[in-house]
Write an enzyme that holds these catalytic residues in place. Structure first.
Site, PDB file in Angstrom:
ATOM      1  N   ARG A 165      38.270  37.799  30.476  1.00  0.00           N
ATOM      2  CA  ARG A 165      36.866  37.990  30.649  1.00  0.00           C
ATOM      3  C   ARG A 165      36.539  39.238  31.459  1.00  0.00           C
ATOM      4  NH1 ARG A 165      36.092  31.976  32.922  1.00  0.00           N
ATOM      5  NH2 ARG A 165      38.308  31.765  32.461  1.00  0.00           N
ATOM      6  N   GLY A 166      37.560  39.769  32.132  1.00  0.00           N
ATOM      7  CA  GLY A 166      37.353  40.823  33.132  1.00  0.00           C
ATOM      8  C   GLY A 166      36.671  42.093  32.657  1.00  0.00           C
ATOM      9  N   GLU A 220      40.042  47.207  28.804  1.00  0.00           N
ATOM     10  CA  GLU A 220      40.589  46.276  29.796  1.00  0.00           C
ATOM     11  C   GLU A 220      40.045  46.632  31.174  1.00  0.00           C
ATOM     12  OE1 GLU A 220      41.649  43.658  30.700  1.00  0.00           O
ATOM     13  OE2 GLU A 220      43.817  43.470  30.950  1.00  0.00           O
ATOM     14  N   ASP A 221      40.030  45.652  32.057  1.00  0.00           N
ATOM     15  CA  ASP A 221      39.549  45.933  33.411  1.00  0.00           C
ATOM     16  C   ASP A 221      40.597  46.677  34.251  1.00  0.00           C
ATOM     17  OD1 ASP A 221      41.235  43.699  33.531  1.00  0.00           O
ATOM     18  OD2 ASP A 221      39.845  42.421  34.621  1.00  0.00           O
ATOM     19  N   ASP A 236      47.836  46.494  35.654  1.00  0.00           N
ATOM     20  CA  ASP A 236      48.544  46.159  36.882  1.00  0.00           C
ATOM     21  C   ASP A 236      50.050  46.254  36.582  1.00  0.00           C
ATOM     22  OD1 ASP A 236      48.687  45.110  39.551  1.00  0.00           O
ATOM     23  OD2 ASP A 236      48.954  43.098  38.760  1.00  0.00           O
ATOM     24  N   LYS A 286      46.676  50.438  38.567  1.00  0.00           N
ATOM     25  CA  LYS A 286      47.484  50.321  39.794  1.00  0.00           C
ATOM     26  C   LYS A 286      48.902  50.762  39.459  1.00  0.00           C
ATOM     27  CE  LYS A 286      45.321  45.986  41.323  1.00  0.00           C
ATOM     28  NZ  LYS A 286      45.673  44.617  41.779  1.00  0.00           N
ATOM     29  N   PHE A 300      44.166  43.889  45.987  1.00  0.00           N
ATOM     30  CA  PHE A 300      43.529  42.946  45.066  1.00  0.00           C
ATOM     31  C   PHE A 300      42.028  43.219  45.075  1.00  0.00           C
ATOM     32  CE2 PHE A 300      42.015  39.050  43.179  1.00  0.00           C
ATOM     33  CZ  PHE A 300      42.972  38.834  42.201  1.00  0.00           C
ATOM     34  N   ASP A 343      37.424  39.211  38.772  1.00  0.00           N
ATOM     35  CA  ASP A 343      37.283  38.022  39.612  1.00  0.00           C
ATOM     36  C   ASP A 343      38.451  37.771  40.538  1.00  0.00           C
ATOM     37  OD1 ASP A 343      39.048  37.282  37.350  1.00  0.00           O
ATOM     38  OD2 ASP A 343      39.003  35.309  38.295  1.00  0.00           O
ATOM     39  N   ARG A 401      32.606  38.163  40.096  1.00  0.00           N
ATOM     40  CA  ARG A 401      32.498  39.030  38.910  1.00  0.00           C
ATOM     41  C   ARG A 401      31.170  39.782  38.876  1.00  0.00           C
ATOM     42  NH1 ARG A 401      36.561  37.757  35.081  1.00  0.00           N
ATOM     43  NH2 ARG A 401      37.172  35.574  35.040  1.00  0.00           N
TER      44      ARG A 401
END
Ligand code: IMP
Ligand code: MG
Length: 181
Positions: free
Chosen positions: A45-46, A101-102, A105, A133, A154, A161, A167
């Site tokens: 959902r990001g 994509e958010d 990582d 990142k 983070f 979220d 969010r």
């Protein structure tokens, strides 16, 4: 763990995000100039806030679709094993596709998702992540475009979220746990 009190320190302002999205949208519009239809695929959902702002800056005919891959759950660590929880509604064979994509990582999610979508023979498949990142990477994956490289913190906000919270923040902030009393 998620009940531990934390504060959020702003890392990237809403204004900086908007300015960066304008630049990214120009690069994407140039790359896909002349396409008959770009299928913009948001990873749930990001990416929902990012994709909403990004598509409105694109000077291209677009269609929007969504894909959901398994996520962190409620924790702060990647599960590494990626599963597709919700597939696309539309066909992408022969189409130009942009996966949104958010955060990249460890890289497992986007690396898995792009391999999964490549099997459907899209014409061109590109990827964009708002945040990157690089220090956390475990698999060799590089998004075509990234908005901001950030340190190993983070983060929450702008669609992202922590255990489903935060969010709706308009900016990106980093989570900082309060010192135990
Ligand atoms: P990867 O598979 O390790 O690259 O993880 C990507 C996914 O992990 C992203 O789609 C995010 O949902 C989640 N993620 C990674 N870092 C963070 C973070 O700092 N905050 C919230 N979610 C994160
Ligand atoms: Mg995610």
């Amino acid at each position: 763990m998620t009940d531990r009190p934390y504060v959020i320190d702003q890392m990237i302002s809403a204004k900086s995000i908007a300015a960066r999205i304008e630049e990214l949208a120009r690069a994407i519009s140039t790359e896909f100039a002349g396409t008959d239809k770009l299928v913009v695929v948001g990873l749930l959902r990001g990416s929902f806030v990012f994709i909403a702002d990004l598509v409105r800056e694109l000077d291209l005919p677009v269609e929007v679709d969504f894909l959901e891959a398994s996520s962190y759950g409620d924790g702060m660590e990647s599960s590494r094993e990626v599963r597709i929880l919700k597939d696309l509604r539309g066909k992408i064979e022969g189409r130009d596709v942009l996966v949104v994509e958010d955060i990249v990582d460890t890289g497992h999610t986007l690396s898995h998702v792009t391999r999964f979508l490549e099997t459907r023979k899209p014409a061109r498949l590109r990827t964009i992540a708002l945040l990157d990142k690089p220090a956390r990477r475990e698999v060799d994956f590089k998004a075509t475009w990234t908005g901001f490289a950030i340190p190993d913190e983070f983060v929450v906000g702008y669609g992202i979220d922590f255990a489903q919270r935060n969010r709706n923040l308009p900016y990106i902030g980093k989570v900082r746990f309060a010192a135990p009393a």
